[in-house]
Write a protein that holds these residues in place. Structure first.
Motif, PDB file in Angstrom:
ATOM      1  N   PRO A 169       0.805  -1.227   0.000  1.00  0.00           N
ATOM      2  CA  PRO A 169       0.000   0.000   0.000  1.00  0.00           C
ATOM      3  C   PRO A 169       0.841   1.283   0.000  1.00  0.00           C
ATOM      4  N   LEU A 170       1.990   1.246   0.670  1.00  0.00           N
ATOM      5  CA  LEU A 170       2.857   2.423   0.664  1.00  0.00           C
ATOM      6  C   LEU A 170       3.416   2.690  -0.728  1.00  0.00           C
ATOM      7  N   TYR A 171       3.838   1.645  -1.412  1.00  0.00           N
ATOM      8  CA  TYR A 171       4.338   1.808  -2.778  1.00  0.00           C
ATOM      9  C   TYR A 171       3.233   2.304  -3.713  1.00  0.00           C
ATOM     10  N   GLU A 172       2.037   1.746  -3.552  1.00  0.00           N
ATOM     11  CA  GLU A 172       0.912   2.171  -4.399  1.00  0.00           C
ATOM     12  C   GLU A 172       0.592   3.649  -4.172  1.00  0.00           C
ATOM     13  N   GLY A 173       0.550   4.058  -2.906  1.00  0.00           N
ATOM     14  CA  GLY A 173       0.282   5.457  -2.599  1.00  0.00           C
ATOM     15  C   GLY A 173       1.372   6.374  -3.099  1.00  0.00           C
ATOM     16  N   ASN A 174       2.607   5.949  -2.958  1.00  0.00           N
ATOM     17  CA  ASN A 174       3.747   6.719  -3.446  1.00  0.00           C
ATOM     18  C   ASN A 174       3.659   6.905  -4.957  1.00  0.00           C
ATOM     19  N   LEU A 175       3.382   5.828  -5.661  1.00  0.00           N
ATOM     20  CA  LEU A 175       3.287   5.901  -7.119  1.00  0.00           C
ATOM     21  C   LEU A 175       2.163   6.841  -7.537  1.00  0.00           C
ATOM     22  N   THR A 176       1.009   6.716  -6.924  1.00  0.00           N
ATOM     23  CA  THR A 176      -0.121   7.583  -7.258  1.00  0.00           C
ATOM     24  C   THR A 176       0.231   9.044  -7.027  1.00  0.00           C
ATOM     25  N   HIS A 177       0.847   9.327  -5.900  1.00  0.00           N
ATOM     26  CA  HIS A 177       1.237  10.705  -5.584  1.00  0.00           C
ATOM     27  C   HIS A 177       2.245  11.235  -6.602  1.00  0.00           C
ATOM     28  N   TRP A 178       3.249  10.457  -6.918  1.00  0.00           N
ATOM     29  CA  TRP A 178       4.272  10.917  -7.864  1.00  0.00           C
ATOM     30  C   TRP A 178       3.694  11.101  -9.266  1.00  0.00           C
ATOM     31  N   GLN A 179       2.785  10.221  -9.668  1.00  0.00           N
ATOM     32  CA  GLN A 179       2.162  10.381 -10.986  1.00  0.00           C
ATOM     33  C   GLN A 179       1.382  11.683 -11.057  1.00  0.00           C
ATOM     34  N   GLN A 180       0.647  11.998  -9.999  1.00  0.00           N
ATOM     35  CA  GLN A 180      -0.143  13.228  -9.971  1.00  0.00           C
ATOM     36  C   GLN A 180       0.753  14.454  -9.896  1.00  0.00           C
ATOM     37  N   PRO A 212      11.431  10.331 -14.383  1.00  0.00           N
ATOM     38  CA  PRO A 212      12.172   9.093 -14.087  1.00  0.00           C
ATOM     39  C   PRO A 212      11.836   8.484 -12.720  1.00  0.00           C
ATOM     40  N   ASN A 213      11.534   9.318 -11.729  1.00  0.00           N
ATOM     41  CA  ASN A 213      11.169   8.774 -10.420  1.00  0.00           C
ATOM     42  C   ASN A 213       9.849   8.013 -10.466  1.00  0.00           C
ATOM     43  N   VAL A 214       8.952   8.427 -11.332  1.00  0.00           N
ATOM     44  CA  VAL A 214       7.677   7.721 -11.491  1.00  0.00           C
ATOM     45  C   VAL A 214       7.936   6.338 -12.078  1.00  0.00           C
ATOM     46  N   LEU A 215       8.813   6.266 -13.071  1.00  0.00           N
ATOM     47  CA  LEU A 215       9.167   4.974 -13.653  1.00  0.00           C
ATOM     48  C   LEU A 215       9.821   4.079 -12.603  1.00  0.00           C
ATOM     49  N   SER A 216      10.711   4.632 -11.834  1.00  0.00           N
ATOM     50  CA  SER A 216      11.369   3.860 -10.778  1.00  0.00           C
ATOM     51  C   SER A 216      10.349   3.323  -9.778  1.00  0.00           C
ATOM     52  N   ALA A 217       9.404   4.162  -9.379  1.00  0.00           N
ATOM     53  CA  ALA A 217       8.361   3.727  -8.442  1.00  0.00           C
ATOM     54  C   ALA A 217       7.485   2.649  -9.068  1.00  0.00           C
ATOM     55  N   GLN A 218       7.193   2.774 -10.348  1.00  0.00           N
ATOM     56  CA  GLN A 218       6.375   1.775 -11.061  1.00  0.00           C
ATOM     57  C   GLN A 218       7.085   0.423 -11.069  1.00  0.00           C
ATOM     58  N   LEU A 219       8.370   0.427 -11.357  1.00  0.00           N
ATOM     59  CA  LEU A 219       9.133  -0.818 -11.402  1.00  0.00           C
ATOM     60  C   LEU A 219       9.304  -1.424 -10.002  1.00  0.00           C
ATOM     61  N   THR A 220       9.499  -0.579  -9.005  1.00  0.00           N
ATOM     62  CA  THR A 220       9.608  -1.072  -7.629  1.00  0.00           C
ATOM     63  C   THR A 220       8.301  -1.729  -7.197  1.00  0.00           C
ATOM     64  N   LEU A 221       7.194  -1.099  -7.517  1.00  0.00           N
ATOM     65  CA  LEU A 221       5.894  -1.679  -7.181  1.00  0.00           C
ATOM     66  C   LEU A 221       5.702  -3.008  -7.897  1.00  0.00           C
TER      67      LEU A 221
END
Length: 82
Positions: free
Chosen positions: A2-13, A19-28
Motif C-alpha cells: 500500500p505504501l508503494y501504491e500510494g507513493n506511485l499515485t502521488h508521484w504520478q499526480q 524518471p522517479n515515477v518509472l522507478s516507483a512503477q518498477l519497484t511496485l
C-alpha cells in the motif's frame, strides 16, 4: 505494497512522466512479483514498458530488462501453487 501504491499515485499526480515515477512503477511491480501477485506485477510492468519503450526504443537495455521481468512474472504465474 500500500505504501508503494500510494507513493506511485502521488508521484504520478505531482510529477507526471518523470524518471522517479518509472522507478516507483518498477519497484511496485517487483514488490507484487515477490509477494506472488503475478498478474498485478505483469500489469504494472506493462504500464512501465508502455511509458519507456516509445521514448527509448525497443533496443534499449532498460526496455529489454522490463520485457525480461514480464516474462519471468508470466512464467511464475504459470507454475502451480506450492
Amino acid at each position: 505494497m500500500p505504501l508503494y501504491e500510494g507513493n506511485l499515485t502521488h508521484w504520478q499526480q505531482t510529477l507526471g512522466d518523470h524518471p522517479n515515477v518509472l522507478s516507483a512503477q518498477l519497484t511496485l511491480a517487483d514488490t507484487y512479483k515477490e509477494a506472488g501477485a503475478h498478474q498485478k506485477a505483469i500489469a504494472s510492468y506493462r504500464v512501465a514498458l508502455g511509458r519507456i519503450e516509445p521514448t527509448l526504443g525497443p533496443e534499449n537495455p532498460l526496455v529489454a530488462k522490463v520485457r525480461a521481468r514480464i516474462k519471468a512474472a508470466e512464467y511464475a504465474s504459470s507454475l502451480p501453487d506450492r
